[in-house]
Write an enzyme that holds these catalytic residues in place. Structure first.
Site, short mmCIF file in Angstrom:
data_model
loop_
_atom_site.label_atom_id
_atom_site.label_comp_id
_atom_site.label_asym_id
_atom_site.label_seq_id
_atom_site.Cartn_x
_atom_site.Cartn_y
_atom_site.Cartn_z
N LYS A 168 -24.30 -6.65 46.84
CA LYS A 168 -23.48 -5.93 45.87
C LYS A 168 -23.49 -4.45 46.23
CE LYS A 168 -23.94 -3.82 41.94
NZ LYS A 168 -22.92 -2.79 42.14
N GLU B 92 -36.44 0.45 47.08
CA GLU B 92 -36.50 1.75 47.77
C GLU B 92 -35.80 2.74 46.86
OE1 GLU B 92 -36.44 2.02 52.11
OE2 GLU B 92 -35.00 0.42 51.88
N CYS C 101 -32.45 10.31 50.03
CA CYS C 101 -33.77 10.13 49.40
C CYS C 101 -34.86 10.90 50.14
CB CYS C 101 -34.12 8.65 49.33
SG CYS C 101 -34.02 7.84 50.94
N GLU D 63 -35.73 14.77 40.90
CA GLU D 63 -34.88 14.66 42.09
C GLU D 63 -33.54 15.35 41.83
OE1 GLU D 63 -33.35 10.73 43.16
OE2 GLU D 63 -33.93 11.07 45.24
P1 NAD Z 1 -28.25 3.48 41.08
O1 NAD Z 1 -29.59 3.02 40.64
O2 NAD Z 1 -27.37 4.11 40.09
O3 NAD Z 1 -27.41 2.25 41.68
C1 NAD Z 1 -27.94 1.45 42.70
C2 NAD Z 1 -27.32 0.06 42.58
O4 NAD Z 1 -27.85 -0.61 41.45
C3 NAD Z 1 -25.80 0.06 42.40
O5 NAD Z 1 -25.22 -0.94 43.20
C4 NAD Z 1 -25.65 -0.26 40.93
O6 NAD Z 1 -24.42 -0.87 40.62
C5 NAD Z 1 -26.79 -1.22 40.73
N1 NAD Z 1 -27.19 -1.42 39.33
C6 NAD Z 1 -27.08 -0.56 38.30
N2 NAD Z 1 -27.56 -1.12 37.17
C7 NAD Z 1 -27.98 -2.37 37.51
C8 NAD Z 1 -28.58 -3.43 36.79
N3 NAD Z 1 -28.84 -3.33 35.49
N4 NAD Z 1 -28.90 -4.54 37.46
C9 NAD Z 1 -28.66 -4.65 38.79
N5 NAD Z 1 -28.08 -3.68 39.52
C10 NAD Z 1 -27.75 -2.54 38.89
O7 NAD Z 1 -28.57 4.41 42.31
P2 NAD Z 1 -27.55 5.37 43.07
O8 NAD Z 1 -27.24 6.50 42.17
O9 NAD Z 1 -26.48 4.57 43.69
O10 NAD Z 1 -28.43 5.88 44.29
C11 NAD Z 1 -29.06 7.09 44.30
C12 NAD Z 1 -30.55 6.88 44.28
O11 NAD Z 1 -30.93 6.03 45.37
C13 NAD Z 1 -31.33 8.15 44.47
O12 NAD Z 1 -32.39 8.22 43.56
C14 NAD Z 1 -31.87 8.03 45.88
O13 NAD Z 1 -33.04 8.77 46.11
C15 NAD Z 1 -32.07 6.56 45.99
N6 NAD Z 1 -32.09 6.14 47.41
C16 NAD Z 1 -33.27 5.75 47.94
C17 NAD Z 1 -33.36 5.39 49.27
C18 NAD Z 1 -34.67 4.94 49.85
O14 NAD Z 1 -34.65 4.42 50.95
N7 NAD Z 1 -35.80 5.11 49.17
C19 NAD Z 1 -32.21 5.43 50.06
C20 NAD Z 1 -31.02 5.83 49.51
C21 NAD Z 1 -30.97 6.18 48.15
#
Ligand code: NAD
Length: 495
Positions: free
Chosen positions: A177, A252, A286, A387
């Site tokens: 997804k 992650e 991140c 962050e």
């Molecule tokens: P987000 O948590 O808003 O979304 C991530 C995914 O989760 C999306 O596909 C979203 O649709 C889905 N999602 C949302 N609610 C859900 C639910 N209830 N159940 C299942 N899935 C759900 O994150 P974002 O804003 O897209 O990403 C930014 C964050 O990601 C930042 O905090 C960043 O640091 C982190 N990030 C971490 C890494 C790593 O490797 N540690 C890499 C890239 C980004």
């Protein structure tokens, strides 16, 4: 030359391209603020179909020799390279990163498939001696089964490969997804997977909102592994949902990387690395340099050089190769960063450079924000603990190495940390005392795919890349083989 982009984006379920039964959502170009494509929204029934297809396809796919799977994966890598310019163009349009960075992301998306294909002959088990004569114990690595991968918006193309490639070589099937704001490159990649010969049901994609499609995927009882990259809040939600079925979860999540510069550091390299590590992908990584800590004896010099280099950066149209910083992903994300900046100033931080939005009319409708340097910050301010995920950098002085380490470690995040010094003792002390999963010494950001990208604390229980990342996609099976011709005596052989 601008690449022609596809006009019809569809889900991939069981080898068939289909529209979303829940309708369509507009995909906004963050540089213009305007919708430029429609993305399909999967229904809950389609989520169920995708999981069913993955479940049906897994045994046959898992039974193939890994070498056969690797042939298809190498073909995927070739096709990604063939279509690299088109993928990079759509990536810029949906996500807003500068085209140079988008090309790098697409190149890495191909590289993941070549890299994990190398494991075709390297998925190893163990053989142990038994307590009984004429018996051996085998510990095999076998596929986990059906994987669900939930992706964020900051690396929408690269992260597809980061999840799919290890899943495939391990013999799993997968349902992906993508993030609802950046689904297009993921949907385009599905066409390449099918063209490469991925059998029906082995890779499926269902796009749509997190609260609907994402929640439906992670709430199921017939999934064997959930791997998610995204925010801490969503990670916690997913983990608690998965707990109901004891589904293993790899998360992650966010970061708040400290960037420590010691008094003996090579300033030219330290400044360049600090700048790159803050502003790449508009600060939306991140591993980004989220708080710069500089030894007091070099602080003024560092800030001056950091500002001088920041001044040379071009904020603008990410389609141009001369652009360094594109827009934020959305108005929501830009508002969040602007609020954080206002709060930091209210708390006493000073804007030493930048602030506000670019003035150019051409950028007025996009979600642009100026690179901004903050001084007079203290470790307890929100800007130093939360962050930011944007092009804003707080820089503060410290007096001793121990103080810098203590400030760094006093964080709920624990993903990446940076250190610039040529003092070997300090390097070794940091390796021992800095409590982060990834430490970059005398270099800028950017993990490599043979390493292990892993965080501590709120950065999530998970990890991708390399042999340890692949291990998440395999489970172990223990086999006791009695070849003595007699039944094994019992549990206590020597009594
Ligand atoms: P987000 O948590 O808003 O979304 C991530 C995914 O989760 C999306 O596909 C979203 O649709 C889905 N999602 C949302 N609610 C859900 C639910 N209830 N159940 C299942 N899935 C759900 O994150 P974002 O804003 O897209 O990403 C930014 C964050 O990601 C930042 O905090 C960043 O640091 C982190 N990030 C971490 C890494 C790593 O490797 N540690 C890499 C890239 C980004």
């Amino acid at each position: 030359m601008t690449e022609a982009i596809p006009t019809n984006f569809q889900l991939l379920i069981n080898g068939r391209f289909v529209d979303g039964s829940a309708g369509f959502s507009s995909v906004i170009n963050p540089s213009t603020g305007k919708a430029f494509a429609q993305s399909p929204d999967a229904s809950e029934d389609q989520v169920a179909e995708a999981i069913w297809a993955a479940r049906e396809a897994q045994p046959k796919w898992g039974m193939q020799s890994p070498l056969q799977r690797a042939v298809i994966m190498r073909q995927i890598a070739r096709l990604i390279r063939r279509d690299a310019e088109q993928l990079a163009t759509v990536l810029v349009m949906e996500q807003g990163k500068p085209i140079n960075e988008a090309r790098g992301e697409v190149a890495e998306a191909a590289e993941f498939f070549d890299y994990f294909a190398e494991f075709a002959r390297r998925i190893q088990g163990e053989i142990l001696p038994s307590d009984f004569p004429g018996e051996q114990i085998w510990i095999q690595r076998v596929p986990v089964g059906v994987v669900v991968a939930i992706l964020p918006w900051n690396y929408p193309c690269g992260l597809v490969s980061r999840k799919v490639a290890p899943a495939l070589i391990a013999g799993n099937t997968i349902v992906i997804k993508p993030h609802e704001e950046t689904p297009l490159t993921a949907l385009m990649m599905m066409r390449l997977f099918v063209e490469a010969g991925v059998p029906d049901g082995v890779v499926n994609v269902v796009s749509g909102a997190g609260e609907t499609v994402g929640a439906a995927l992670v709430g199921r009882n017939d999934v064997d592994l959930i791997t998610m990259t995204g925010s801490v809040a969503t990670g916690k939600r997913i983990m608690s949902s998965a707990a109901g079925h004891l589904t293993p979860v790899s998360l992650e999540l966010g970061g708040k990387a400290p960037f420590i510069v010691m008094d003996d550091a090579d300033m030219e390299h330290a400044v360049a690395a600090a700048v790159t590590s803050r502003y790449m992908n508009c600060g939306q990584v991140c591993v980004c340099n989220e708080r710069t800590l500089v030894h007091r004896s070099r602080y003024d010099e560092f800030v001056e050089r950091f500002i001088a280099m920041t001044r040379t950066l071009t904020v603008g149209d990410p389609m141009k190769t001369t652009t360094d910083i594109g827009p934020k992903i959305s108005s929501r994300e830009r508002d969040k960063v602007e609020k954080m900046l206002a709060k930091a100033v209210a708390d006493g931080a000073e804007i030493a450079f930048g602030g506000g939005r670019p003035q150019s009319k051409d950028l007025a409708d996009g979600f642009f924000i100026n690179p901004t340097v903050l001084t007079n910050v203290t470790p307890d301010m929100d800007i130093m603990t939360d962050e930011i995920f944007g092009p804003i950098v707080p820089i503060m002085p410290f007096d001793t190495f121990e103080e810098a380490v203590a400030i760094s470690n006093n964080s709920r995040f624990g993903l990446s940390a940076y250190l610039f010094t040529n003092d070997f003792n300090k390097i070794m002390a940091a390796v021992s005392d800095v409590s982060f999963g990834e430490i970059y010494v005398n270099r800028s950001a950017g993990e490599l795919l043979q390493a292990y990208h892993v965080g501590y604390r709120d950065s999530g229980p998970g990890g991708d890349d390399g042999v340890h990342g692949l291990d998440k996609y395999l489970r172990k099976k223990t086999v006791y083989v009695n070849y003595s011709g007699k039944p094994t005596a019992g549990l206590m052989p020597f009594r």
